[in-house]
Design a protein around this motif. Structure first.
Motif, PDB file in Angstrom:
ATOM      1  N   ILE A   1       3.145  15.934  -6.337  1.00  0.00           N
ATOM      2  CA  ILE A   1       2.966  14.876  -7.502  1.00  0.00           C
ATOM      3  C   ILE A   1       1.383  14.195  -7.023  1.00  0.00           C
ATOM      4  CG2 ILE A   1       3.598  12.639  -8.254  1.00  0.00           C
ATOM      5  CD1 ILE A   1       6.371  13.407  -8.125  1.00  0.00           C
ATOM      6  N   LYS A   2       0.634  14.094  -7.823  1.00  0.00           N
ATOM      7  CA  LYS A   2      -0.801  13.721  -7.534  1.00  0.00           C
ATOM      8  C   LYS A   2      -0.973  11.997  -7.585  1.00  0.00           C
ATOM      9  CE  LYS A   2      -3.459  17.542  -8.852  1.00  0.00           C
ATOM     10  NZ  LYS A   2      -4.289  17.545  -7.691  1.00  0.00           N
ATOM     11  N   ILE A   3      -1.455  11.661  -6.460  1.00  0.00           N
ATOM     12  CA  ILE A   3      -1.328  10.105  -6.484  1.00  0.00           C
ATOM     13  C   ILE A   3      -1.916   9.286  -7.712  1.00  0.00           C
ATOM     14  CG2 ILE A   3      -3.498   9.970  -5.131  1.00  0.00           C
ATOM     15  CD1 ILE A   3      -0.676   7.593  -4.245  1.00  0.00           C
ATOM     16  N   GLU A   4      -3.102  10.397  -8.003  1.00  0.00           N
ATOM     17  CA  GLU A   4      -3.986   9.864  -9.399  1.00  0.00           C
ATOM     18  C   GLU A   4      -2.830   9.478 -10.644  1.00  0.00           C
ATOM     19  OE1 GLU A   4      -6.706  11.641  -6.514  1.00  0.00           O
ATOM     20  OE2 GLU A   4      -4.829  11.987  -7.603  1.00  0.00           O
ATOM     21  N   TYR A   5      -2.176  10.723 -10.880  1.00  0.00           N
ATOM     22  CA  TYR A   5      -1.149  10.651 -11.877  1.00  0.00           C
ATOM     23  C   TYR A   5      -0.310   9.594 -11.652  1.00  0.00           C
ATOM     24  CZ  TYR A   5       3.179  11.874 -14.214  1.00  0.00           C
ATOM     25  OH  TYR A   5       4.300  11.747 -14.718  1.00  0.00           O
ATOM     26  N   LEU A   6       0.335   9.133 -10.355  1.00  0.00           N
ATOM     27  CA  LEU A   6       1.206   8.276 -10.165  1.00  0.00           C
ATOM     28  C   LEU A   6       0.552   6.894 -10.516  1.00  0.00           C
ATOM     29  CD1 LEU A   6       4.166   6.983  -9.228  1.00  0.00           C
ATOM     30  CD2 LEU A   6       3.033   6.993  -7.030  1.00  0.00           C
ATOM     31  N   TYR A   7      -0.918   6.674 -10.233  1.00  0.00           N
ATOM     32  CA  TYR A   7      -1.480   5.493 -10.231  1.00  0.00           C
ATOM     33  C   TYR A   7      -1.386   5.175 -11.861  1.00  0.00           C
ATOM     34  CZ  TYR A   7      -5.680   2.596 -11.003  1.00  0.00           C
ATOM     35  OH  TYR A   7      -6.654   1.716 -11.285  1.00  0.00           O
ATOM     36  N   TYR A   8      -1.868   6.281 -12.718  1.00  0.00           N
ATOM     37  CA  TYR A   8      -2.145   6.019 -14.021  1.00  0.00           C
ATOM     38  C   TYR A   8      -0.951   5.669 -14.861  1.00  0.00           C
ATOM     39  CZ  TYR A   8      -7.169   7.061 -13.730  1.00  0.00           C
ATOM     40  OH  TYR A   8      -8.582   7.135 -13.307  1.00  0.00           O
ATOM     41  N   PHE A   9       0.313   6.502 -14.326  1.00  0.00           N
ATOM     42  CA  PHE A   9       1.660   6.178 -14.875  1.00  0.00           C
ATOM     43  C   PHE A   9       1.910   4.920 -14.625  1.00  0.00           C
ATOM     44  CE2 PHE A   9       6.154   5.600 -14.793  1.00  0.00           C
ATOM     45  CZ  PHE A   9       6.415   6.372 -15.865  1.00  0.00           C
ATOM     46  N   LEU A  10       1.895   4.166 -13.569  1.00  0.00           N
ATOM     47  CA  LEU A  10       2.094   2.939 -13.244  1.00  0.00           C
ATOM     48  C   LEU A  10       1.443   1.927 -13.699  1.00  0.00           C
ATOM     49  CD1 LEU A  10       2.572   3.175  -9.274  1.00  0.00           C
ATOM     50  CD2 LEU A  10       4.564   2.896 -10.928  1.00  0.00           C
ATOM     51  N   LYS A  11       0.119   1.982 -14.228  1.00  0.00           N
ATOM     52  CA  LYS A  11      -0.536   1.085 -14.792  1.00  0.00           C
ATOM     53  C   LYS A  11      -0.158   0.847 -16.321  1.00  0.00           C
ATOM     54  CE  LYS A  11      -5.157   0.591 -14.793  1.00  0.00           C
ATOM     55  NZ  LYS A  11      -6.423   0.679 -14.371  1.00  0.00           N
TER      56      LYS A  11
ATOM     57  N   VAL B   1       0.977  -1.065   0.085  1.00  0.00           N
ATOM     58  CA  VAL B   1       0.032   0.006   0.042  1.00  0.00           C
ATOM     59  C   VAL B   1       0.988   1.277  -0.178  1.00  0.00           C
ATOM     60  CG1 VAL B   1      -1.733   1.185   1.101  1.00  0.00           C
ATOM     61  CG2 VAL B   1      -1.827  -1.286   1.231  1.00  0.00           C
ATOM     62  N   PHE B   2       0.840   2.011  -0.996  1.00  0.00           N
ATOM     63  CA  PHE B   2       1.591   3.014  -1.330  1.00  0.00           C
ATOM     64  C   PHE B   2       0.960   4.561  -1.156  1.00  0.00           C
ATOM     65  CE2 PHE B   2       3.727  -0.247  -3.794  1.00  0.00           C
ATOM     66  CZ  PHE B   2       4.937  -0.405  -2.853  1.00  0.00           C
ATOM     67  N   GLN B   3       1.814   5.360  -0.325  1.00  0.00           N
ATOM     68  CA  GLN B   3       1.475   6.736  -0.544  1.00  0.00           C
ATOM     69  C   GLN B   3       2.611   7.564  -1.007  1.00  0.00           C
ATOM     70  OE1 GLN B   3       0.101   8.193   3.295  1.00  0.00           O
ATOM     71  NE2 GLN B   3       2.320   8.175   4.150  1.00  0.00           N
ATOM     72  N   ILE B   4       2.467   8.861  -1.297  1.00  0.00           N
ATOM     73  CA  ILE B   4       3.475   9.488  -1.834  1.00  0.00           C
ATOM     74  C   ILE B   4       3.923  10.397  -0.627  1.00  0.00           C
ATOM     75  CG2 ILE B   4       4.066  11.724  -3.005  1.00  0.00           C
ATOM     76  CD1 ILE B   4       2.009  10.849  -5.212  1.00  0.00           C
ATOM     77  N   LYS B   5       5.439  10.205  -0.471  1.00  0.00           N
ATOM     78  CA  LYS B   5       6.188  10.932   0.861  1.00  0.00           C
ATOM     79  C   LYS B   5       5.701  12.341   0.709  1.00  0.00           C
ATOM     80  CE  LYS B   5       9.965   7.905   0.888  1.00  0.00           C
ATOM     81  NZ  LYS B   5      11.328   7.707   0.647  1.00  0.00           N
ATOM     82  N   THR B   6       5.543  12.990   2.118  1.00  0.00           N
ATOM     83  CA  THR B   6       5.107  14.246   2.320  1.00  0.00           C
ATOM     84  C   THR B   6       5.948  15.429   1.474  1.00  0.00           C
ATOM     85  OG1 THR B   6       4.543  13.801   4.540  1.00  0.00           O
ATOM     86  CG2 THR B   6       4.703  15.996   4.023  1.00  0.00           C
TER      87      THR B   6
END
Length: 188
Positions: free
Chosen positions: A125-135, A115-120
């Motif tokens: 960096i938006k978590i949704e952007y990271l999610y779509y990038f990773l997909k 379970v990942f969250q972006i460090k403070t």
């Protein structure tokens, strides 16, 4: 009905093919405009939070998220096993290579769930952007092994907030389209 099925399958194939193009078009000015995934995120999945499959309930207060295909695998009423917070979090199936974007509160299944969250310090960096990038990233399938060893070294492009928002809107629309196409049609 067969014609509809054919059109639906063509659309799904087309949508799947165009996903990568959005990220290929991102222009980076300097090499340092990337960050390694393991530097960007922290894993919240601690062993004391994990719930064994035999302890899943069919009804309960909190959903249990695991690395399987289903978004929710079961439920629990055990508040001591719940991950909380305001922002969505990225679930990664270490064996299955599946990504999920889940908003707390929820619990996690026992094996292979990260379970990942972006460090403070990287909250720009938006978590949704990271999610779509990773997909869109290729993580090799090495069978029923751990795959985080590939994920941790992936370079994430750092782009402006506006670009992140455009990418989020694009992929959100694609996912909504996929969901609407996959809904069954009932004729009266």
């Amino acid at each position: 009905i067969q014609s509809f099925e054919n059109e639906k399958n063509i659309l799904i194939k087309y949508v799947s093919k165009i996903n990568l193009n959005q990220f290929k078009n991102i222009k980076l000015k300097k090499e340092k405009e990337k960050i390694i995934f393991s530097d960007l995120t922290e894993n919240l999945a601690k062993n004391n939070l994990k719930i064994l499959a035999r302890d899943y309930l069919s009804v309960g207060q909190f959903p249990i998220i695991d690395q399987g295909q289903n978004m929710i695998s079961g439920y629990t009423d055990d508040e001591s096993k719940v991950i909380t917070g305001e922002s969505p979090l990225i679930i990664f199936g270490d064996h299955t290579r599946k990504f999920k974007l889940i908003k707390p509160p929820f619990s996690i299944g026992a094996d292979g769930v990260k379970v990942f969250q972006i460090k403070t310090k990287f909250k720009f960096i938006k978590i949704e952007y990271l999610y779509y990038f990773l997909k869109q990233v290729f993580i090799p399938n090495t069978g029923y092994n751990r795959h985080y060893k590939f994920l941790k070294d992936i370079e994430i492009p750092i782009v402006k907030k506006e670009v992140q928002e455009d990418i989020i809107k694009y992929f959100t629309a694609i996912e909504e389209l996929k969901l609407s196409v996959n809904k069954p049609i009932f004729f009266v």
